[in-house]
Scaffold this motif. Structure first.
Motif, short mmCIF file in Angstrom:
data_model
loop_
_atom_site.label_atom_id
_atom_site.label_comp_id
_atom_site.label_asym_id
_atom_site.label_seq_id
_atom_site.Cartn_x
_atom_site.Cartn_y
_atom_site.Cartn_z
N LEU A 16 51.40 42.70 37.93
CA LEU A 16 51.78 43.46 39.12
C LEU A 16 51.38 44.92 39.00
CD1 LEU A 16 53.17 43.53 41.86
CD2 LEU A 16 55.30 43.96 40.67
N ALA A 17 51.69 45.54 37.86
CA ALA A 17 51.35 46.95 37.66
C ALA A 17 49.84 47.17 37.69
CB ALA A 17 51.94 47.45 36.35
N SER A 18 49.09 46.31 37.01
CA SER A 18 47.64 46.47 36.98
C SER A 18 47.02 46.16 38.33
CB SER A 18 47.02 45.61 35.88
OG SER A 18 47.28 44.25 36.10
N PHE A 19 47.62 45.26 39.10
CA PHE A 19 47.13 44.93 40.44
C PHE A 19 47.23 46.16 41.34
CE2 PHE A 19 46.97 42.68 44.49
CZ PHE A 19 46.07 41.68 44.23
N VAL A 20 48.38 46.81 41.30
CA VAL A 20 48.58 48.00 42.13
C VAL A 20 47.67 49.13 41.67
CG1 VAL A 20 50.25 49.79 42.75
CG2 VAL A 20 50.93 47.39 42.76
N TYR A 46 41.36 45.14 47.35
CA TYR A 46 41.73 43.89 46.67
C TYR A 46 40.85 43.60 45.47
CZ TYR A 46 42.26 38.95 45.76
OH TYR A 46 42.43 37.75 45.14
N TYR A 47 39.55 43.81 45.60
CA TYR A 47 38.64 43.48 44.50
C TYR A 47 38.89 44.37 43.28
CZ TYR A 47 36.40 40.65 47.98
OH TYR A 47 36.16 39.72 48.94
N GLY A 48 39.20 45.62 43.51
CA GLY A 48 39.55 46.49 42.40
C GLY A 48 40.83 46.03 41.72
N ALA A 49 41.77 45.56 42.52
CA ALA A 49 43.03 45.07 41.97
C ALA A 49 42.80 43.85 41.08
CB ALA A 49 43.99 44.72 43.11
N ALA A 87 51.52 39.36 48.25
CA ALA A 87 52.30 40.59 48.45
C ALA A 87 51.43 41.70 49.02
CB ALA A 87 52.94 41.02 47.14
N LEU A 88 50.20 41.81 48.55
CA LEU A 88 49.29 42.84 49.05
C LEU A 88 49.00 42.64 50.53
CD1 LEU A 88 47.37 45.24 48.31
CD2 LEU A 88 45.62 43.52 47.95
#
Length: 146
Positions: A16-20, A46-49, A87-88
């Motif tokens: 979750l933290a790395s996704f954000v 999204y792709y960066g996440a 969630a995104l």
């Protein structure tokens, strides 16, 4: 708490933290402004996440876990990634970005708030963010039982 449950919970938090963080960083890189990073008006890519999340979890799996547990960690990553995607897309729905085409169906969404990111205020739109969010959560559910 068992080792697998602790591993799953820890990886979910890291995911979750790395996704954000990854989403915010790529968005700032694309937009060219770093001052609004993690501000209310900043966005996500999204792709960066996904790329940042996968790279971080692959490093954790390679250096911090034995080979057998690394495969389990990457399996858990796929579930966490699908949940983060859902969630995104909910965030996109609430912000009014990533909107769909004009829609005449009863489930169309009309954004009336001036702070919504859509330029089509007052028009009924397909809630594609909700479709994508449901897809992410459904995918996570299916992966959970595989």
């Amino acid at each position: 708490m068992t080792k697998n449950a602790f591993l799953a919970f820890s990886l979910a938090l890291v995911a979750l933290a790395s996704f954000v963080l990854g989403g915010q960083l790529l968005y700032a890189l694309i937009q060219g402004h770093w001052t609004g990073l993690f501000a209310e008006e900043s966005g996500n890519a999204y792709y960066g996440a996904v790329l940042f999340q996968f790279a971080l979890l692959a490093l954790i799996a390679k250096w911090a876990l034995p080979a057998a547990r690394a495969a389990t960690a990457l399996d858990l990553w796929s579930i966490a990634s699908a949940v983060c995607y859902g969630a995104l897309r909910l965030q996109c729905f609430f912000d009014g970005c990533c909107y769909g085409k004009l829609c005449r169906y009863p489930w169309a969404v009309v954004y009336r708030d001036e702070s919504a990111l859509t330029p089509l205020l007052g028009f009924p739109l397909h809630p594609v963010q909700l479709y994508s969010s449901a897809h992410g959560f459904l995918l996570a559910t299916l992966l959970l039982f595989l």
